[in-house]
Write a protein that holds these residues in place. Structure first.
Motif, PDB file in Angstrom:
ATOM      1  N   PRO A  48      39.051  33.347  43.138  1.00 46.14           N
ATOM      2  CA  PRO A  48      37.879  34.220  43.061  1.00 46.14           C
ATOM      3  C   PRO A  48      38.239  35.561  42.439  1.00 46.14           C
ATOM      4  CG  PRO A  48      38.705  34.090  45.309  1.00 46.14           C
ATOM      5  CD  PRO A  48      39.457  33.057  44.524  1.00 46.14           C
ATOM      6  N   GLY A  49      37.320  36.075  41.655  1.00 46.63           N
ATOM      7  CA  GLY A  49      37.515  37.375  41.038  1.00 46.63           C
ATOM      8  C   GLY A  49      38.167  37.346  39.676  1.00 46.63           C
ATOM      9  N   THR A  50      38.612  36.170  39.218  1.00 44.63           N
ATOM     10  CA  THR A  50      39.285  36.100  37.920  1.00 44.63           C
ATOM     11  C   THR A  50      38.310  36.181  36.753  1.00 44.63           C
ATOM     12  OG1 THR A  50      39.215  33.686  38.072  1.00 44.63           O
ATOM     13  CG2 THR A  50      41.232  34.778  38.813  1.00 44.63           C
ATOM     14  N   GLU A  51      36.995  36.023  37.026  1.00 51.39           N
ATOM     15  CA  GLU A  51      36.029  36.095  35.937  1.00 51.39           C
ATOM     16  C   GLU A  51      36.020  37.478  35.289  1.00 51.39           C
ATOM     17  OE1 GLU A  51      35.412  35.112  38.953  1.00 51.39           O
ATOM     18  OE2 GLU A  51      34.802  33.002  38.877  1.00 51.39           O
ATOM     19  N   THR A  52      36.305  38.501  36.059  1.00 54.08           N
ATOM     20  CA  THR A  52      36.294  39.868  35.521  1.00 54.08           C
ATOM     21  C   THR A  52      37.680  40.332  35.106  1.00 54.08           C
ATOM     22  OG1 THR A  52      36.522  40.756  37.770  1.00 54.08           O
ATOM     23  CG2 THR A  52      34.281  40.456  36.929  1.00 54.08           C
ATOM     24  N   GLU A  53      38.691  39.503  35.315  1.00 55.34           N
ATOM     25  CA  GLU A  53      40.063  39.871  34.953  1.00 55.34           C
ATOM     26  C   GLU A  53      40.263  39.782  33.444  1.00 55.34           C
ATOM     27  OE1 GLU A  53      42.764  40.878  36.486  1.00 55.34           O
ATOM     28  OE2 GLU A  53      42.634  40.381  38.611  1.00 55.34           O
ATOM     29  N   THR A  54      41.114  40.649  32.932  1.00 55.23           N
ATOM     30  CA  THR A  54      41.524  40.598  31.527  1.00 55.23           C
ATOM     31  C   THR A  54      42.908  39.977  31.449  1.00 55.23           C
ATOM     32  OG1 THR A  54      40.250  42.585  30.993  1.00 55.23           O
ATOM     33  CG2 THR A  54      41.989  41.925  29.451  1.00 55.23           C
ATOM     34  N   PHE A  55      43.011  38.872  30.696  1.00 53.64           N
ATOM     35  CA  PHE A  55      44.276  38.156  30.572  1.00 53.64           C
ATOM     36  C   PHE A  55      44.848  38.352  29.163  1.00 53.64           C
ATOM     37  CE2 PHE A  55      42.620  36.176  34.303  1.00 53.64           C
ATOM     38  CZ  PHE A  55      43.713  35.707  35.004  1.00 53.64           C
TER      39      PHE A  55
END
Length: 212
Positions: A48-55
């Motif tokens: 959860p929360g990886t949708e807004t993460e920058t990779f």
């Protein structure tokens, strides 16, 4: 496998994976998060929360597109071989085929199934692209599915075993990405793949010059 890798030309510049037979993806060299196609890549165990993460992309294996084609070709070839068994049984019952020919058809189908299982086991663990988030806590692994499509698996960096602690050597054709939790193991090739961000790559896997 090494001969196949050498036969696959490396794409010039930062071109990313293609999208073979409407199954893989195409990623723009300028923006690796921009996808072209009818469906996005599937994700496995997405935190959860990886949708807004920058990779940030740290590693890429350009020949993965060819492996995607090969995976799909093998599935199609195996399906055709297995589908040919019922007609062979019927022809044998009608006396139109000898027993030796029937055994040959069955042996070919069995060998094709065994090869499909082996190739699928390897291809589903072959790394195409590695990403690390900005905070350096999450590793995103892009690899193939059974059908040759793209799938992404997320691994906490704290759970990834540094390559400096493994028995693998960077000179080998493939090295393993292992986890302390014992979850899925992946394979990447440092010989034919490209490290795009050595600093972030080192933060996850350790110093290359310290490999055993």
């Amino acid at each position: 496998m090494a001969a196949f890798l050498r036969a696959v030309p490396r794409s010039p510049g930062p071109a990313a994976w293609g999208r073979p037979l409407h199954g893989l993806w195409y990623c723009s060299g300028r923006d690796p998060r921009r996808w072209v196609g009818s469906r996005p890549p599937t994700s496995k165990e997405k935190p959860p929360g990886t949708e807004t993460e920058t990779f940030q992309m740290v590693y890429r294996f350009d020949a993965i597109r060819s492996f995607g084609y090969l995976s799909r070709l093998k599935v199609a070839q195996t399906a055709l071989t297995v589908v040919a068994l019922p007609p062979s049984l019927y022809w044998y019952s009608q006396g139109l085929m000898t027993f030796n020919s029937l055994c040959l058809a069955g042996g070919i189908a069995g060998f094709a199934l065994a090869m499909l299982c082996w190739m699928s086991h390897f291809f589903r663990r072959l790394v195409g692209i590695l990403y690390v988030n900005e905070s350096g806590t999450m590793l995103r692994v892009a690899h193939l599915t059974f059908w040759g499509r793209r799938q992404e698996t997320y691994c906490p960096v704290a759970d990834v075993i540094p390559m400096t602690e493994s028995q693998d050597r960077p000179q080998e054709l493939f090295v393993r990405i292992q986890q302390y939790s014992g979850k899925q193991t992946f394979y990447l090739t440092l010989r034919y793949g490209r490290i795009l961000d050595r600093e972030r790559f080192t933060q996850v896997f350790g110093m290359l010059d310290k490999f055993k």
